[in-house]
Design a protein around this motif. Structure first.
Motif, PDB file in Angstrom:
ATOM      1  N   PRO A   1       0.825  -1.204   0.000  1.00  0.00           N
ATOM      2  CA  PRO A   1       0.000   0.000   0.000  1.00  0.00           C
ATOM      3  C   PRO A   1       0.862   1.258   0.000  1.00  0.00           C
ATOM      4  O   PRO A   1       1.788   1.377   0.792  1.00  0.00           O
ATOM      5  N   GLY A   2       0.530   2.172  -0.908  1.00  0.00           N
ATOM      6  CA  GLY A   2       1.287   3.417  -0.984  1.00  0.00           C
ATOM      7  C   GLY A   2       2.418   3.344  -1.982  1.00  0.00           C
ATOM      8  O   GLY A   2       2.963   4.360  -2.376  1.00  0.00           O
TER       9      GLY A   2
ATOM     10  N   TYR B   1      12.916   5.991   7.020  1.00  0.00           N
ATOM     11  CA  TYR B   1      12.146   6.069   5.774  1.00  0.00           C
ATOM     12  C   TYR B   1      11.423   7.404   5.634  1.00  0.00           C
ATOM     13  O   TYR B   1      11.446   8.031   4.580  1.00  0.00           O
TER      14      TYR B   1
ATOM     15  N   ALA C   1       8.890  -1.128  10.363  1.00  0.00           N
ATOM     16  CA  ALA C   1       7.930  -0.112  10.783  1.00  0.00           C
ATOM     17  C   ALA C   1       8.611   1.057  11.476  1.00  0.00           C
ATOM     18  O   ALA C   1       8.073   2.156  11.533  1.00  0.00           O
TER      19      ALA C   1
ATOM     20  N   PRO D   1       3.118   8.222  -0.307  1.00  0.00           N
ATOM     21  CA  PRO D   1       2.068   7.790   0.623  1.00  0.00           C
ATOM     22  C   PRO D   1       2.463   6.578   1.452  1.00  0.00           C
ATOM     23  O   PRO D   1       1.888   6.348   2.521  1.00  0.00           O
ATOM     24  N   ALA D   2       3.436   5.797   0.964  1.00  0.00           N
ATOM     25  CA  ALA D   2       3.831   4.609   1.716  1.00  0.00           C
ATOM     26  C   ALA D   2       4.473   4.975   3.045  1.00  0.00           C
ATOM     27  O   ALA D   2       4.525   4.173   3.970  1.00  0.00           O
ATOM     28  N   LYS D   3       4.966   6.207   3.127  1.00  0.00           N
ATOM     29  CA  LYS D   3       5.561   6.614   4.410  1.00  0.00           C
ATOM     30  C   LYS D   3       4.511   6.596   5.506  1.00  0.00           C
ATOM     31  O   LYS D   3       4.819   6.422   6.677  1.00  0.00           O
ATOM     32  N   LYS D   4       3.266   6.795   5.093  1.00  0.00           N
ATOM     33  CA  LYS D   4       2.181   6.737   6.060  1.00  0.00           C
ATOM     34  C   LYS D   4       1.767   5.289   6.334  1.00  0.00           C
ATOM     35  O   LYS D   4       1.510   4.918   7.467  1.00  0.00           O
ATOM     36  N   THR D   5       1.710   4.490   5.268  1.00  0.00           N
ATOM     37  CA  THR D   5       1.163   3.143   5.449  1.00  0.00           C
ATOM     38  C   THR D   5       2.197   2.143   5.951  1.00  0.00           C
ATOM     39  O   THR D   5       1.835   1.133   6.539  1.00  0.00           O
ATOM     40  N   GLN D   6       3.462   2.394   5.702  1.00  0.00           N
ATOM     41  CA  GLN D   6       4.455   1.363   5.987  1.00  0.00           C
ATOM     42  C   GLN D   6       5.255   1.593   7.263  1.00  0.00           C
ATOM     43  O   GLN D   6       6.090   0.765   7.614  1.00  0.00           O
ATOM     44  N   THR D   7       5.039   2.711   7.910  1.00  0.00           N
ATOM     45  CA  THR D   7       5.782   2.907   9.149  1.00  0.00           C
ATOM     46  C   THR D   7       4.833   3.293  10.279  1.00  0.00           C
ATOM     47  O   THR D   7       3.752   3.817  10.052  1.00  0.00           O
ATOM     48  N   ALA D   8       5.268   2.993  11.475  1.00  0.00           N
ATOM     49  CA  ALA D   8       4.508   3.358  12.665  1.00  0.00           C
ATOM     50  C   ALA D   8       5.176   4.600  13.230  1.00  0.00           C
ATOM     51  O   ALA D   8       6.348   4.562  13.576  1.00  0.00           O
TER      52      ALA D   8
END
Lengths: 178, 571, 247
Positions: free
Chosen positions: B90-91, B459, B541, C28-35
């Motif tokens: 996703p993303g 990241y 994460a 956008p993956a920075k939002k979905t792939q990290t906590a």
């Protein structure tokens, strides 16, 4: 491999090779009560069987012979790796695999080629790592060789490649007596 | 010998080849019973692990994934080579699958071997969203075996992924129950002397580092195909069978050392790619790796599949037996290893993350002289495995561990332990050629804060790594942390440099041990945007993650069009 | 006070970063792939104290936070409920922003509001918290009150693992005031020290760890005199029973 290391390993190698050879039984003789057969003479050949070596399997994977029959095996290595064609019992193959493992460990067998110079090197006491059993051929990619073999009597035999890992992965074929 | 290959279908298999390329998967809330605890989790088609998807090389698959959760989801086909829009991140590949929605994946199967699939959303994967993929080759397998089993491992934890992440952030040693105690201090004093022990503790205390820092998340139950040690997953066989075991490590965080006491294993495949067979007594499987082994069982005995975690805090156990219910002895866990100063070498040379100086993603450049013992040492010294009786022979050093590393594995029976150095491709896929350039990736982090990064940058603060279609890039991993990181590149093969030239094996996960430098090369042959990250769930994460952009290539226009539509509407 | 300068600087940087979310937002993956954001609630002390002079106190010391690796907002709470007077002898609430200034150290800045029985005070707070070499957890703060009085506190804690579940923790706290604040019983110079030793057992993960321990409190100099004048004690030994909590 450097010279010092080689020298240091010599006694161990010689010991292992010779014990391996005994364990494997005198080729052509009897082993565990089973007759493996013996090297055949060209004039007695009744049939020629072509065996192709691939990585890591044979074609065909099963051969039917009659007791007493002498067969010319025309073996071609069409794989990219070194392979063996060896006629024997499962136990003989297992014993031979230990020798082959040593050949790998000492740089004689190098995946896709054989270091002949290394193989024929005299290890002292007239021993070498020479692979010259009559029931077996060891071949580099692209090579073709022949074995003439007489199957004296029915026995539980396989033809196999004893390059480390190959037999276990499935590079063996069944010899069925009719 | 039986020539035909007997396919053994496991419980939970929902598909057959007759479905002709169309598959349905539902993403569901499920109950997971490990034998030690019961926990709500996420699964596929009503179970965790999900089904084994059996594909055939050359097949065009259509997979309808229906999201029955109340949150976004996704499925990533781990190790599969496919168009980037189908990769399931996703993303990056697509926006994700909304609750109630069905997303249809469509891609050709261009490879064979053992792989797996899992959610790439939040912590759904540690919560149970994973399954196996088995792809039958177009031609014949270059092996012979009578039956096969998937052996899918995981480290199921009683805490949810979110909770684990939060706890680690609150206290990085939250789950570490193997720390050195007062008792250990006195025991060691007795052996090495009080002053020497004190000095040792002072040295580590000065760095604020722990020798016992090997597994971030302890307290899990190791599962094999969803079964805990007590539930004992069992695969049956007939006397004389050759069995292909497809080991998949679907753990969130745990490396396993696997052995089957009494049986030699022949490793024939790593990460889905055939390797020149290697006979071993034991092997270590990194997170997200797969290894296929063949075992030959000549008697009618039961054998234990024993998978000890690398830090020895837990294990998974299964059985191979002539009939269900038969068991063999389950070994004791071996003593937990401790890190050594050798494992710390990378850390000491560079220090941790630099907070005052973020955003300096210094790819390439900078000369990081080689640290400690590492992977670019002398490969010729390898391969002198267990010699005969091994009289006084020193154990062979594994070049993929720092010299003197506490993590260096040894086989429990003194025999052969698989090393990366033993892996050689069976049929090299690519021509061997000079890489066009080298990219250095330092694996960095701050254990105390539980922050993980690449080149000191997380990241969220990093620019993507841009590659050009058609180039061959050499990645240099320099592990400056004391943790082991399984680095996973999506979409393209990772050619692990084991010093064998064209025989270097293809992998999708490259495990990099502490204080080592490991190289991999990648033929950049897949246009689009891809994820690249440490496969330890809580490291990824935390920021040990990058986006890779491949510019150019046949579908570049399409790729760019797609990208602009992407919105990260997943939270 | 070089640390303070550093911490102020770090804090303003972090605030600036937060106010300017432009950094690589296009992925956008920075939002979905990290906590990215985390929270936690814990009480380091949640205990009952019995003194050698039969005084009984309920003490709670805890905090809650929400934030990212770069910037956390933390509410710290400290209260001492005196059984005999049915009143809060101490009641402090701190609201601080916290940001890393080093691998192991965070700077804090914010306000502290004291509303115990008696006069209230509001302080500005600048602090430093983190892990010193050899695993000492350290927390130190400079307070400047609305009355213009300045003071510094210092806390250190060391945890000794008897086993991986039985933990002996030793703590030390002290307060030094740069000026007198008679109203709230603060004399100039070293005010007080508190030394504690607690043996805990991690019963449920690290969420619930009951403990037993002893605490020694002592007041010094002018502060001790002020305490005596108001009929309080200057030195106490307590037996404590309580639990460490964390959610």
């Amino acid at each position: 491999m450097n010279q010092i290391l080689k020298n240091a390993l010599l006694p161990a190698m010689v010991l292992a090779i010779s014990s391996g050879a005994y364990a494997a039984g005198e080729h052509g003789g009897h082993h565990g009560g089973e007759a493996v057969g013996e090297p055949g003479k060209a004039e007695n050949v009744s049939r020629t069987i072509d065996v192709t070596m691939m990585d890591n399997y044979y074609e065909p994977e099963s051969i039917a012979v009659e007791p007493g029959e002498t067969i010319r095996f025309r073996v071609k290595n069409e794989g990219a790796l070194v392979h063996e064609f060896n006629i024997g019992t499962a136990d003989m193959h297992e014993a031979h695999q230990k020798e082959m493992q040593m050949m790998v460990e000492h740089g004689v067998l190098k995946g896709d080629r054989i270091d002949h110079e290394m193989m024929e090197m005299d290890m002292g006491d007239g021993h070498s790592m020479k692979h010259d059993d009559p029931n077996s051929v060891l071949m580099e990619p692209g090579e073709s060789k022949e074995i003439i073999w007489t199957f004296t009597e029915a026995a539980d035999l396989e033809f196999a490649c004893n390059v480390p890992g190959h037999y276990q992965a499935g590079m063996y074929g069944d010899i069925e007596f009719e | 010998m039986k020539k035909s290959i007997l396919m053994v279908l496991l419980a939970g298999l929902a598909f057959s080849a007759a479905n002709a390329g169309e598959y349905d998967i539902s993403v569901d809330r499920v109950q997971i019973d490990t034998g030690d605890f019961n926990k709500e989790g996420i699964g596929y088609n009503g179970a965790s692990p999900g089904p084994i998807l059996r594909f055939k090389e050359g097949e065009q698959v259509t997979i309808n994934v229906t999201n029955n959760l109340d949150e976004m989801t996704s499925i990533h086909w781990h190790g599969l080579i496919l168009p980037f829009e189908q990769d399931g991140v996703p993303g990056i590949s697509f926006p994700g699958i909304k609750p109630g929605e069905t997303f249809t994946y469509q891609f050709p199967i261009v490879q064979a071997g053992t792989y797996w699939f899992h959610s790439h959303s939040g912590f759904q994967e540690p919560n149970g969203a994973y399954g196996a993929i088995v792809i039958e080759p177009e031609g014949r397998e270059p092996f012979r075996y009578d039956r096969e089993y998937v052996v899918q491992l995981t480290d199921k934890h009683p805490h949810s992924g979110d909770r684990i992440m939060r706890n680690l952030k609150m206290s990085a040693d939250y789950y570490n129950r193997q720390q050195q105690t007062v008792g250990d201090f006195f025991a060691e004093s007795g052996e090495k002397g009080f002053m020497a022990t004190l000095k040792d503790r002072m040295m580590w205390g000065d760095m604020r580092m722990m020798k016992a820092d090997i597994e971030d998340v302890q307290g899990f139950t190791g599962l094999i195909n969803g079964k805990g040690p007590e539930q004992n997953w069992t695969g049956t066989f007939e006397e004389g069978d050759r069995i292909r075991l497809r080991f998949i490590n679907s753990s969130a965080m745990t490396y396993f050392d696997i052995r089957i006491p009494g049986l030699e294993m022949t490793v024939v495949q790593a990460d889905g790619n055939n390797v020149q067979p290697v006979n071993v007594d034991e092997f270590r499987i990194g997170v997200a790796e797969t290894y296929d082994v063949i075992v030959h069982i000549k008697d009618k005995e039961a054998y234990t599949i024993f998978a000890e975690s690398m830090g020895r805090s837990g294990f998974a156990r299964g059985t191979l037996a002539p009939e269900k219910g038969m068991t063999a002895e389950v070994p004791e866990l071996r003593e937990a290893p401790l890190l050594t100063m050798a494992d710390m070498a990378g850390h000491m040379e560079h220090g941790g993350m630099d907070h005052g100086n973020m955003n300096h993603d210094d790819m390439a450049g900078m000369d990081h002289s080689d640290m400690g013992g590492n992977a670019e040492m002398d490969h010729s010294a390898m391969g002198h495995g267990s010699m005969g009786q091994g009289e006084g022979e020193t154990l062979p050093e594994d070049p993929f561990y720092a010299k003197g590393s506490g993590l260096m594995p040894t086989a429990s029976n003194g025999g052969k332990f698989l090393s990366y150095a033993d892996l050689k491709a069976q049929n090299p896929l690519y021509e061997d050629r000079e890489p066009t350039r080298e990219i250095e990736l330092r694996l960095t982090g701050n254990m105390e804060r539980y922050e993980w990064s690449i080149n000191g940058t997380k990241y969220e603060d990093a620019d993507p790594i841009v590659l050009q279609y058609g180039e061959r890039v050499r990645f240099k991993f320099v592990n400056e942390t004391m943790m082991t990181h399984p680095m996973h590149l999506h979409g393209m093969w990772s050619i692990l440099d084991v010093g064998e030239g064209k025989w270097n094996p293809l992998k999708h996960v490259i495990s990099v041990a502490p204080a080592t430098t490991v190289y991999m090369e990648t033929e950049v042959d897949a246009p689009g945007e891809w994820a690249f990250h440490c496969h330890l769930s809580y490291h990824a994460a935390s920021g040990m993650f990058r986006k890779i952009v491949v510019e150019g290539g046949p579908d570049s226009a399409v790729a760019e069009g797609k990208q602009s539509e992407h919105q990260g509407d997943e939270s | 006070m070089n640390h303070l300068a550093v911490s102020m600087c770090g804090l303003s940087l972090a605030v600036a970063a937060l106010a300017n979310p432009a950094v690589a937002q296009e992925d956008p993956a920075k939002k979905t792939q990290t906590a990215k954001t985390f929270w936690g609630v814990s009480a380091e002390k949640f205990e009952y104290r019995y003194s050698d002079s039969d005084e009984e106190l309920a003490v709670v010391e805890g905090d809650a936070y929400y934030g990212t690796d770069e910037l956390k907002f933390r509410w710290l709470f400290e209260g001492e409920w005196e059984e005999a007077h049915n009143a809060w002898e101490t009641l402090e609430n701190q609201f601080v922003a916290q940001t890393p200034v080093d691998d192991f150290w965070d700077a804090k800045a914010g306000v502290r509001i004291d509303t115990p029985e008696g006069p209230d005070r509001v302080y500005g707070v600048l602090g430093l918290t983190g892990l010193a070499p050899y695993w000492f957890e350290v927390d130190t703060n400079l307070y400047v009150s609305d009355e213009g009085d300045a003071s510094v506190d210092f806390e250190a804690e060391y945890e000794l693992l008897v086993t991986n579940f039985w933990i002996m923790s030793a703590s030390f706290e002290s307060l030094v005031a740069f000026s007198e604040d008679r109203e709230i019983g603060v004399g100039k110079g070293l005010n007080s020290t508190e030394v504690g030793l607690r043996l805990s057992y991690d019963l449920i993960d690290r969420s619930f760890a009951p403990y037993l321990g002893v605490v020694h409190e002592r007041k010094y100099g002018d502060t001790a005199d002020l305490a005596r004048d108001s009929g309080g004690s200057t030195e106490d030994w307590f037996a404590v029973v309580g639990a460490r909590l964390s959610f």
